[in-house]
Design a protein around this motif. Structure first.
Motif, short mmCIF file in Angstrom:
data_model
loop_
_atom_site.label_atom_id
_atom_site.label_comp_id
_atom_site.label_asym_id
_atom_site.label_seq_id
_atom_site.Cartn_x
_atom_site.Cartn_y
_atom_site.Cartn_z
N ASN A 1 -8.11 -5.70 9.16
CA ASN A 1 -8.18 -7.16 9.02
C ASN A 1 -8.03 -7.50 7.54
OD1 ASN A 1 -8.81 -9.86 8.92
ND2 ASN A 1 -10.89 -9.64 9.71
N ASN A 2 -6.89 -8.08 7.18
CA ASN A 2 -6.67 -8.39 5.76
C ASN A 2 -7.23 -9.75 5.35
OD1 ASN A 2 -4.74 -10.39 6.46
ND2 ASN A 2 -3.06 -8.92 6.35
N HIS A 3 -8.00 -10.36 6.22
CA HIS A 3 -8.70 -11.61 5.91
C HIS A 3 -7.72 -12.67 5.37
CE1 HIS A 3 -12.74 -9.93 6.57
NE2 HIS A 3 -12.19 -8.81 6.15
N ASN A 4 -6.71 -12.93 6.19
CA ASN A 4 -5.66 -13.92 5.84
C ASN A 4 -4.92 -13.56 4.55
OD1 ASN A 4 -6.03 -15.70 8.08
ND2 ASN A 4 -7.92 -16.44 7.12
N GLY A 5 -4.72 -12.25 4.37
CA GLY A 5 -3.94 -11.78 3.23
C GLY A 5 -4.73 -11.61 1.95
N LYS A 6 -6.05 -11.67 2.02
CA LYS A 6 -6.86 -11.63 0.79
C LYS A 6 -7.38 -10.25 0.41
CE LYS A 6 -8.18 -16.45 1.54
NZ LYS A 6 -9.26 -17.37 1.95
N VAL A 7 -7.35 -9.28 1.34
CA VAL A 7 -7.83 -7.93 1.03
C VAL A 7 -6.92 -6.91 1.71
CG1 VAL A 7 -9.78 -6.33 1.06
CG2 VAL A 7 -10.22 -8.81 1.03
N THR A 8 -6.46 -5.93 0.95
CA THR A 8 -5.61 -4.89 1.53
C THR A 8 -5.81 -3.59 0.76
OG1 THR A 8 -3.39 -4.38 2.34
CG2 THR A 8 -3.54 -5.42 0.16
N LEU A 9 -5.00 -2.57 1.10
CA LEU A 9 -5.13 -1.23 0.53
C LEU A 9 -3.79 -0.72 0.04
CD1 LEU A 9 -7.27 0.34 3.42
CD2 LEU A 9 -8.14 -0.46 1.20
N ALA A 10 -3.85 0.28 -0.85
CA ALA A 10 -2.63 0.92 -1.34
C ALA A 10 -2.93 2.36 -1.74
CB ALA A 10 -2.05 0.16 -2.54
N GLY A 11 -1.91 3.21 -1.73
CA GLY A 11 -2.05 4.59 -2.17
C GLY A 11 -2.94 5.40 -1.24
N ASP A 12 -3.69 6.36 -1.81
CA ASP A 12 -4.54 7.23 -0.99
C ASP A 12 -5.60 6.45 -0.23
OD1 ASP A 12 -3.15 9.45 -1.74
OD2 ASP A 12 -4.67 10.23 -3.11
N ALA A 13 -5.96 5.27 -0.68
CA ALA A 13 -6.91 4.45 0.06
C ALA A 13 -6.33 4.02 1.41
CB ALA A 13 -7.30 3.21 -0.75
N ALA A 14 -5.00 3.90 1.48
CA ALA A 14 -4.32 3.43 2.68
C ALA A 14 -3.82 4.56 3.57
CB ALA A 14 -3.13 2.54 2.29
N HIS A 15 -3.67 5.76 3.01
CA HIS A 15 -3.16 6.92 3.76
C HIS A 15 -3.35 8.13 2.88
CE1 HIS A 15 0.10 5.78 1.10
NE2 HIS A 15 0.26 4.66 1.78
N ASN A 16 -4.23 9.03 3.29
CA ASN A 16 -4.63 10.13 2.41
C ASN A 16 -4.01 11.44 2.85
OD1 ASN A 16 -5.95 11.41 0.34
ND2 ASN A 16 -7.86 11.66 1.47
N ARG A 17 -3.23 12.06 1.97
CA ARG A 17 -2.51 13.32 2.08
C ARG A 17 -1.03 13.07 2.27
NH1 ARG A 17 -5.33 16.91 -0.63
NH2 ARG A 17 -7.51 16.84 0.01
N GLY A 18 -0.28 14.18 2.27
CA GLY A 18 1.17 14.09 2.42
C GLY A 18 1.84 14.00 1.06
N GLN A 19 3.04 13.43 1.03
CA GLN A 19 3.73 13.21 -0.24
C GLN A 19 3.05 12.05 -0.95
OE1 GLN A 19 8.01 13.54 -0.64
NE2 GLN A 19 8.20 14.09 1.51
N GLY A 20 1.79 12.30 -1.35
CA GLY A 20 0.92 11.22 -1.79
C GLY A 20 1.46 10.34 -2.88
N ALA A 21 1.97 10.93 -3.97
CA ALA A 21 2.44 10.11 -5.10
C ALA A 21 3.67 9.32 -4.74
CB ALA A 21 2.70 11.00 -6.31
#
Length: 401
Positions: free
Chosen positions: A297-317
């Motif tokens: 729930n991004n609260h009408n676009g006000k909160v979201t995630l990026a990088g390892d916070a959004a998906h951890n492991r893999g071709q991380g960088a």
């Protein structure tokens, strides 16, 4: 979009700093917060390949042109050295199994990169988030020291143990613990050993998969003094099934690692045998996190995630810098009036979730393959290499692996 539009970035890692540079480059107000009181001493390396075009868009030209300064070996040009790929070997023989290629591939030293990228960026260290308050006008971050900061949108780029992810998803934010002993530690060798290792190993990535269900990677982390090999820092990443070492917690695992490499080939065997006697290493949890198919729930676009916070492991960088580029583009669409904040962030989230789910699943399959020597030739790195699994050009869905 009003003139008071501001982005709050939680986390001064590479994805958070890349977002900050992209916003600054495009005249969008921002501030970065990090819970550490200063850039932390912990150091490791990441591989970047297909994310170079995204970094070029995000970073100032002079900073992008200085990426080589962030490499473990600042003098390495992978194209000139004819090493534009990674090396995967049979750990028992040292023979190459596969060497996926990608033009321009390089390693980045995390500490060097953070130090370079945090200059001239508005970063406030020593700011641990304790609450997020969504209001009709935007979002307010509350910090442990009693201070607050308000903005239009908050992006959590605070790593694999993300506090923002926990706030958004509660129990769904808990990572999956993989059933492997996981070691990752630095060391230096004598000058003679360092020169020999530097010649033996692949300069980007050199990993081995062994018939006894074990993985070892040997990497260069830094060459503080190019002319004094005894100052060079290498690091080892090793994994094997937990069932074979049931009491690994709180135990120095270097002796166990030495025992396990008796039937390994070089460069891995020598790398372990040459570890100085005073080096200690404990196993750490091997965690991955795959975003739920429903996203958050991004609260009408006000909160979201990026990088390892959004998906951890893999071709991380590579994946993280794709997130950074996509997020900045979403903010530009808000700035231009092309999209509302809710529309832009929801569009961004849809890409991050779909791409992240695919990426983490491929990473999980590859991790299992590194511990199944007999079936390794069926694994993603053999079949797909290190390229994105689908197109990641601007304007598409950005899905990749």
């Amino acid at each position: 979009m009003g003139g008071q539009f501001k982005v709050l970035i939680v986390g001064a890692g590479l994805s958070g700093l890349a977002i900050a540079h992209g916003l600054k480059k495009n005249g969008i107000d921002y501030v970065v917060f990090d819970k550490e009181s200063s850039p932390r001493d912990r150091n490791w390396g990441v591989t970047i390949a297909w994310s170079h075009p995204f970094l070029e868009q995000l970073l100032p030209a002079e900073l992008f042109d200085r990426l080589s300064e962030c490499q473990p070996d600042p003098e390495l040009d992978s194209k000139q050295a004819k090493c534009e790929g990674v090396m995967v070997r049979d750990g028992a023989t040292g023979d190459m199994i596969v060497s996926p290629q990608f033009p321009g591939i390089r390693r980045l030293n995390i500490q060097k990169t953070r130090n370079n990228w945090s200059k001239d960026i508005n970063v406030k260290f020593g700011k641990a988030v304790t609450n997020i308050e969504v209001t009709p006008d935007g979002v307010t971050a509350h910090f442990h020291d009693g201070t607050t900061e308000s903005g239009s949108v908050l992006v959590g780029a605070d790593g694999g143990g993300s506090w923002v992810r926990q706030w958004l998803l509660a129990d769904q934010a808990t990572p999956q613990l993989m059933p492997y002993v996981f070691l990752n530690f630095p060391m230096s060798f004598t000058a003679e050993q360092a020169v020999k290792m530097d010649k033996m190993m692949h300069p980007i990535v050199d990993v081995g998969v062994h018939p006894k269900s074990m993985y070892i990677g040997i990497f260069l982390l830094d060459k503080p003094d190019l002319h004094n090999p005894e100052t060079w820092i290498f690091y080892i990443l090793a994994t094997w099934p937990k069932t074979e070492t049931p009491n690994e917690e709180n135990t120095d695992m270097v002796a166990e690692l030495r025992r396990r490499v008796e039937d390994w080939a070089d460069p891995f065997k020598s790398a372990v045998q040459w570890i100085p006697e005073d080096v200690k290493a404990k196993a750490v949890p091997f965690r991955i996190w795959r975003p739920p198919s429903s996203g958050w729930n991004n609260h009408n676009g006000k909160v979201t995630l990026a990088g390892d916070a959004a998906h951890n492991r893999g071709q991380g960088a590579n994946n993280a810098f794709r997130d950074s580029e996509r997020f900045v583009n979403a903010m530009l669409k808000v700035k231009s009036g092309e999209m509302s904040l809710k529309e832009a962030v929801s569009d961004y989230d849809a890409d991050v979730v779909a791409r992240g789910r695919q990426e983490v699943e491929i990473s999980r399959i590859q991790t299992e393959a590194f511990h199944d020597h007999a079936k390794f030739l069926e694994s993603p790195v053999v079949k797909m290499g290190i390229k994105p699994s689908t197109s990641v050009t601007n304007g598409d869905s950005g899905q990749k692996a």
